[in-house]
Write an enzyme that holds these catalytic residues in place. Structure first.
Site, PDB file in Angstrom:
ATOM      1  CB  CYS A  86      10.819   3.556  -5.739  1.00  0.00           C
ATOM      2  SG  CYS A  86      10.465   5.068  -4.729  1.00  0.00           S
ATOM      3  CG  HIS A 171       9.728   0.326  -2.265  1.00  0.00           C
ATOM      4  ND1 HIS A 171      10.895   0.311  -2.614  1.00  0.00           N
ATOM      5  CD2 HIS A 171       9.421   1.544  -2.017  1.00  0.00           C
ATOM      6  CE1 HIS A 171      11.530   1.474  -2.662  1.00  0.00           C
ATOM      7  NE2 HIS A 171      10.408   2.258  -2.382  1.00  0.00           N
ATOM      8  CD  GLU A 173      11.281  -3.406  -3.011  1.00  0.00           C
ATOM      9  OE1 GLU A 173       9.899  -3.098  -3.753  1.00  0.00           O
ATOM     10  OE2 GLU A 173      11.757  -2.434  -2.763  1.00  0.00           O
TER      11      GLU A 173
HETATM   12  N1  GLN Z   1      13.042   9.684  -3.664  1.00  0.00           N
HETATM   13  C1  GLN Z   1      14.130   8.629  -4.318  1.00  0.00           C
HETATM   14  C2  GLN Z   1      14.416   9.596  -5.642  1.00  0.00           C
HETATM   15  O1  GLN Z   1      14.137  10.346  -6.120  1.00  0.00           O
HETATM   16  C3  GLN Z   1      13.326   7.441  -4.496  1.00  0.00           C
HETATM   17  C4  GLN Z   1      12.876   6.660  -3.330  1.00  0.00           C
HETATM   18  C5  GLN Z   1      12.847   5.282  -3.391  1.00  0.00           C
HETATM   19  O2  GLN Z   1      13.355   4.711  -4.252  1.00  0.00           O
HETATM   20  N2  GLN Z   1      12.304   4.683  -2.245  1.00  0.00           N
HETATM   21  O3  GLN Z   1      15.282   8.778  -6.543  1.00  0.00           O
END
Ligand code: GLN
Length: 202
Positions: A86, A171, A173
């Site tokens: 992410c 994610h 995890e």
């Molecule tokens: N929206 C976040 C970002 O741009 C990422 C979100 C996440 O890691 N769950 O950094």
């Protein structure tokens, strides 16, 4: 799961900000020697590194503040595996640490779909689709020829690999499915074996 022989894989999880604790927990369940990493010294000698989700701007600021950028790049340059999830995928992209030849688009799924779950076919982990939890996730907007797309959602790459770097928009995890972490550990085991072969053939 451990390395074929020798001590357990030592896997660092960047703990500057975000969801590092669940990665540590999952890696320990897989019998890795998982530890939180906050300084360049703690990055030395790791078999693999995880850059978790969170807020990519905050994580990047912490990386700069703590002088972690060169140590993370050196980790990848010596062929050690890295998993970015992410926000961690964004940190890896060519507009940030430049660890993969790809550009991630932040919050790509828009406001209507801030968080959702999807069943994804994921190349290289075998078996059933993986249940993927997306939280204000990025996708890969563009990528170079060396980048392999491992999973896509609605036509957008959401898991990619280039050499020793694995990046996913979701994610892994947050579910009980440990196959993405197991893939990272398999990559770390083979990197450890090739480093050992390099030493003995010298
Ligand atoms: N929206 C976040 C970002 O741009 C990422 C979100 C996440 O890691 N769950 O950094």
């Amino acid at each position: 799961m451990t390395a074929a022989d020798g001590p357990p894989l030592r896997i660092g999880v960047l703990a500057s900000q975000g969801g590092f604790a669940r990665h540590v927990r999952m890696l320990r369940r897989l019998h890795a020697d998982a530890r939180e990493v906050r300084s360049p010294a703690e990055l030395e000698g790791l078999d693999a590194l995880v850059v978790p989700g969170g807020e990519s701007t905050t994580i990047m600021k912490a990386i700069e503040r703590d002088g972690l950028g060169p140590a993370i790049c050196a980790h990848v340059e010596r062929g050690a595996p890295l998993l970015g999830t992410c926000a961690g995928m964004i940190v890896c992209d060519s507009e940030h640490l430049g660890l993969i030849d790809a550009v991630a688009r932040r919050n790509a799924f828009g406001r209507q779909a801030q968080s959702f779950e999807a069943q994804l076919d994921f190349e290289g982990i075998g078996g059933e689709p993986i249940e993927a939890v997306f939280i204000r996730a990025p996708w890969i907007e563009s990528y170079g020829p060396g980048v392999e797309v491992l999973a896509s959602w609605e036509g957008h790459p959401v898991a990619v690999r280039e050499g020793s770097v694995l990046a996913c928009a979701f994610h892994p995890e947050l579910t009980d499915d440990h196959r993405v972490h197991a893939l990272l550990m398999a990559m770390a085991t083979s990197a450890r074996e090739s480093a050992r072969e390099g030493e003995t053939s010298r």
